[in-house]
Design a protein around this motif. Structure first.
Motif, mmCIF file in Angstrom:
data_model
loop_
_atom_site.group_PDB
_atom_site.id
_atom_site.type_symbol
_atom_site.label_atom_id
_atom_site.label_comp_id
_atom_site.label_asym_id
_atom_site.label_seq_id
_atom_site.Cartn_x
_atom_site.Cartn_y
_atom_site.Cartn_z
ATOM 1 N N GLU A 17 0.827 -1.210 0.000
ATOM 2 C CA GLU A 17 0.000 0.000 0.000
ATOM 3 C C GLU A 17 0.856 1.253 0.000
ATOM 4 O O GLU A 17 0.502 2.250 -0.646
ATOM 5 C CB GLU A 17 -0.917 0.007 1.219
ATOM 6 N N ILE A 21 0.287 3.891 -2.958
ATOM 7 C CA ILE A 21 -0.220 5.245 -2.685
ATOM 8 C C ILE A 21 0.792 6.298 -3.110
ATOM 9 O O ILE A 21 0.439 7.319 -3.695
ATOM 10 C CB ILE A 21 -0.606 5.376 -1.205
ATOM 11 N N PHE A 62 2.665 4.706 5.671
ATOM 12 C CA PHE A 62 2.349 3.286 5.526
ATOM 13 C C PHE A 62 3.612 2.428 5.621
ATOM 14 O O PHE A 62 3.561 1.299 6.114
ATOM 15 C CB PHE A 62 1.618 3.027 4.211
ATOM 16 N N HIS A 94 -7.740 2.908 7.579
ATOM 17 C CA HIS A 94 -8.355 1.944 6.669
ATOM 18 C C HIS A 94 -9.874 1.910 6.820
ATOM 19 O O HIS A 94 -10.584 1.700 5.839
ATOM 20 C CB HIS A 94 -7.747 0.554 6.869
ATOM 21 N N MET A 113 -10.423 -2.700 1.629
ATOM 22 C CA MET A 113 -10.048 -1.903 2.798
ATOM 23 C C MET A 113 -10.481 -2.582 4.101
ATOM 24 O O MET A 113 -9.751 -2.579 5.104
ATOM 25 C CB MET A 113 -10.679 -0.502 2.725
ATOM 26 N N VAL A 116 -8.060 -5.460 4.906
ATOM 27 C CA VAL A 116 -6.809 -4.982 5.509
ATOM 28 C C VAL A 116 -7.066 -4.512 6.945
ATOM 29 O O VAL A 116 -6.266 -4.773 7.842
ATOM 30 C CB VAL A 116 -6.178 -3.864 4.652
#
Length: 194
Positions: A17, A21, A62, A94, A113, A116
């Motif tokens: 992630e 991102i 992250f 999240h 999401m 996670v």
């Protein structure tokens, strides 16, 4: 033991992630810069720069959370202090991303999401902060690895050592004398933090 694989999976997912991102925000900044787009009169250079900076900041965030999960997997211990705060905050992020994803992207992004989020919560919940029964089962000197309430008092008979001995002539069950509803117990003084 299910704890270690969960920590490894959380570390890998959070690192993926972080890269995604950071790359997505960097790409959006490049697109805004090349197309010379403007939104409500904002300067396109400022928009492109802020998108790139935001991507780097969230990517590092992250990545730090992935590092905490990696350390949990390697040490096989619960996260503590700032690491625990990071994992709780990334769980909240999240949850919020899942809520936004439901409305903006669709239910598949929402499910990703939430999956996670579930992994992070599972990581936080599977590690017992006190050590649980594993620390009490270990050998060692008496009183080590036990909760303060489980320690035996000096001079007291060990648990399961037979029938309880009479205390200095106090009435027993079945005696005609008055009975206390709760027997008197002596406990060690609690440490203070002054």
């Amino acid at each position: 033991m299910v704890r270690r694989p969960v920590a490894w999976v959380v570390a890998i997912v959070l690192l993926a992630e972080a890269v995604f991102i950071a790359a997505l925000n960097w790409f959006l900044g490049v697109v805004v810069d090349r197309q010379d787009m403007s939104l409500a009169g904002l300067d396109p250079d400022v928009m492109a720069t802020s998108s790139k900076v935001g991507g780097v900041v969230f990517g590092l965030y992250f990545a730090f959370c992935a590092l905490v999960a990696l350390l949990v997997a390697i040490r096989n211990r619960a996260p503590a202090g700032f690491g625990r705060v990071l994992l709780v905050s990334v769980a909240v992020v999240h949850g919020l991303l899942g809520a936004f994803a439901w409305g903006l992207v669709g239910w598949t992004a929402f499910l990703a999401m939430v999956a996670v989020l579930g992994l992070i919560v599972l990581l936080l919940m599977t590690y017992d902060r006190a050590g649980g029964p594993e620390s009490a089962a270990g050998g060692g000197a008496p009183g080590q690895g036990e909760a303060p309430a489980a320690r035996t008092e000096p001079g007291a008979a060990p648990a399961g050592a037979g029938a309880p001995a009479s205390r200095t002539g106090e009435p027993q069950d079945g005696d005609d004398g008055p009975q206390d509803s709760v027997p008197a117990q002596v406990s060690a003084p609690a440490p203070t933090t002054r």
